[in-house]
Design a protein around this motif. Sequence first.
Motif, PDB file in Angstrom:
ATOM      1  N   GLN A 215      -5.774   7.849  -1.690  1.00 20.90           N
ATOM      2  CA  GLN A 215      -5.174   6.854  -2.592  1.00 20.90           C
ATOM      3  C   GLN A 215      -3.659   6.927  -2.559  1.00 20.90           C
ATOM      4  O   GLN A 215      -3.064   7.984  -2.713  1.00 20.90           O
ATOM      5  CB  GLN A 215      -5.660   7.113  -4.018  1.00 20.90           C
ATOM      6  N   THR A 216      -3.023   5.760  -2.339  1.00 21.88           N
ATOM      7  CA  THR A 216      -1.565   5.654  -2.421  1.00 21.88           C
ATOM      8  C   THR A 216      -1.215   4.347  -3.132  1.00 21.88           C
ATOM      9  O   THR A 216      -2.036   3.431  -3.223  1.00 21.88           O
ATOM     10  CB  THR A 216      -0.893   5.671  -1.034  1.00 21.88           C
ATOM     11  N   GLU A 217       0.003   4.274  -3.624  1.00 18.04           N
ATOM     12  CA  GLU A 217       0.492   3.063  -4.280  1.00 18.04           C
ATOM     13  C   GLU A 217       1.796   2.614  -3.636  1.00 18.04           C
ATOM     14  O   GLU A 217       2.533   3.412  -3.058  1.00 18.04           O
ATOM     15  CB  GLU A 217       0.717   3.304  -5.774  1.00 18.04           C
ATOM     16  N   TYR A 263      -5.807  -3.281  -2.920  1.00 21.18           N
ATOM     17  CA  TYR A 263      -6.168  -3.825  -4.229  1.00 21.18           C
ATOM     18  C   TYR A 263      -4.911  -4.181  -4.997  1.00 21.18           C
ATOM     19  O   TYR A 263      -4.031  -3.343  -5.226  1.00 21.18           O
ATOM     20  CB  TYR A 263      -6.984  -2.778  -4.981  1.00 21.18           C
ATOM     21  N   CYS A 265      -2.549  -4.914  -8.006  1.00 26.32           N
ATOM     22  CA  CYS A 265      -2.407  -4.507  -9.400  1.00 26.32           C
ATOM     23  C   CYS A 265      -1.195  -5.209 -10.014  1.00 26.32           C
ATOM     24  O   CYS A 265      -0.552  -6.023  -9.363  1.00 26.32           O
ATOM     25  CB  CYS A 265      -2.275  -2.988  -9.499  1.00 26.32           C
ATOM     26  N   HIS A 268       2.037  -3.420  -8.391  1.00 28.38           N
ATOM     27  CA  HIS A 268       1.963  -2.596  -7.184  1.00 28.38           C
ATOM     28  C   HIS A 268       0.666  -2.868  -6.424  1.00 28.38           C
ATOM     29  O   HIS A 268      -0.268  -3.491  -6.941  1.00 28.38           O
ATOM     30  CB  HIS A 268       2.050  -1.109  -7.551  1.00 28.38           C
ATOM     31  N   TRP A 269       0.654  -2.401  -5.192  1.00 30.43           N
ATOM     32  CA  TRP A 269      -0.563  -2.364  -4.394  1.00 30.43           C
ATOM     33  C   TRP A 269      -1.208  -0.994  -4.567  1.00 30.43           C
ATOM     34  O   TRP A 269      -0.515   0.029  -4.559  1.00 30.43           O
ATOM     35  CB  TRP A 269      -0.252  -2.561  -2.906  1.00 30.43           C
ATOM     36  N   LEU A 270      -2.514  -0.963  -4.708  1.00 29.11           N
ATOM     37  CA  LEU A 270      -3.269   0.278  -4.662  1.00 29.11           C
ATOM     38  C   LEU A 270      -4.001   0.297  -3.325  1.00 29.11           C
ATOM     39  O   LEU A 270      -4.814  -0.589  -3.038  1.00 29.11           O
ATOM     40  CB  LEU A 270      -4.272   0.352  -5.813  1.00 29.11           C
ATOM     41  N   TYR A 271      -3.696   1.285  -2.498  1.00 30.66           N
ATOM     42  CA  TYR A 271      -4.327   1.415  -1.185  1.00 30.66           C
ATOM     43  C   TYR A 271      -5.329   2.568  -1.227  1.00 30.66           C
ATOM     44  O   TYR A 271      -4.986   3.699  -1.587  1.00 30.66           O
ATOM     45  CB  TYR A 271      -3.277   1.704  -0.105  1.00 30.66           C
ATOM     46  N   LEU A 298     -12.123   3.506  -6.274  1.00 30.11           N
ATOM     47  CA  LEU A 298     -11.437   2.453  -7.023  1.00 30.11           C
ATOM     48  C   LEU A 298     -11.832   2.490  -8.494  1.00 30.11           C
ATOM     49  O   LEU A 298     -10.966   2.437  -9.381  1.00 30.11           O
ATOM     50  CB  LEU A 298     -11.764   1.082  -6.426  1.00 30.11           C
ATOM     51  N   SER A 301     -10.148   5.227 -10.271  1.00 34.24           N
ATOM     52  CA  SER A 301      -8.688   5.299 -10.137  1.00 34.24           C
ATOM     53  C   SER A 301      -7.936   4.981 -11.419  1.00 34.24           C
ATOM     54  O   SER A 301      -6.760   5.319 -11.557  1.00 34.24           O
ATOM     55  CB  SER A 301      -8.224   4.331  -9.043  1.00 34.24           C
ATOM     56  N   SER A 303      -7.286   1.915 -12.136  1.00 32.45           N
ATOM     57  CA  SER A 303      -6.635   0.630 -11.849  1.00 32.45           C
ATOM     58  C   SER A 303      -7.627  -0.513 -11.684  1.00 32.45           C
ATOM     59  O   SER A 303      -7.213  -1.652 -11.442  1.00 32.45           O
ATOM     60  CB  SER A 303      -5.796   0.748 -10.570  1.00 32.45           C
TER      61      SER A 303
END
Length: 352
Positions: A215-217, A263, A265, A268-271, A298, A301, A303
């Motif tokens: 998981q990264t943002e 994804y 948010c 931000h993007w949630l990868y 997910l 997470s 988010s």
Amino acid sequence: MSAPGDFQTLVALRARQGELDALAELRGDRQVQPMLSLGYDEKGDTANLLDRVLATTRRLFDLGRVVMLDATNMAAAPGFSGPADVLEQLADRLSEPLDLFHLDPIPFIPVVNHAADQQTLAKVGHLARELAHGCGLRILTKSATAPSAAAAIEQLGVDPANLDVVVDLEYIAGAHDFRVDEIASLIEAFDRNGPFRSTTILSGSVPRMLSHLHQTEQVRFEELLWRSLISGGRRELRLGDYGTAHPVWDPKGFPPKHVNLKYTCGDHWLYLRERVPEASTGVELRTERTVRLVSRNLIDSGSFFGSAYSWGDDRLAEAADGGGRGLGSRTKVVSFATSHHLAYLGEFGAAA
């Protein structure tokens, strides 16, 4: 039926299975303008691509939205003399009755690149006038100047009041790519050829490849750019992005060894990225298990927007819970993420 130009956000989607599946699951028009980019893949089935695009165009029209179609990346497709010919043939097929209950022609808004040759610009402009729903002009900032944009508008021959201008930055990797003052000055120069029906600032910050597991943002730089421009006085600008895909068209690609979920948010993007294990079991089963793992990640997470947010969110929740079918295809994750993204843009536009 929404009038052409009546939208709050625009999404440039590749005409591929995952994106088209997401559009097929839409249940209403939420002021999001889809712009489908058709691309030729020598390993793909062009006839099937066009059939899917026609079905999507009809489906969106039934929902009250006239879709934008851009065939710039079909220049090398055999059987056509160029992008304008692709759009003309699509228009011909959409003018034919589908069945006894669908007798009227289905319109679309043809889109052309400002750097197209004079013949292509003239043909697309002629088609736009025939279809009578306006035209989209995609201006790529990496090569555009005020004179080149003005020349393209003149060669199109479309009344600026019927023109949707899309100022396209393509990929932006971070705030250093913004050049807000420069972009604002360029848009101001383009505006001297208007007023236009709409002006959209289009960009995408999803990288070509994700480089980290799990998981990264990442900041949604496309939104940050748009907010910087409207805070500087360009309040008429619409937000445009590339959905969950990297902006640059690459039909070749390579077989992925990971399942990637991108994804959207709030800011931000949630990868989410997991490797498909190499084992003796079939690749579809291994991919399905990895899709379920990514879906569970997910949900956990913090988010996740909830299963009721979109068709795609419902499918992701179902996969996380052990349900769902056909998850061995990586296009499923794309369709789920795109469905969520469309719902997000609809909500974003309503709040803007």
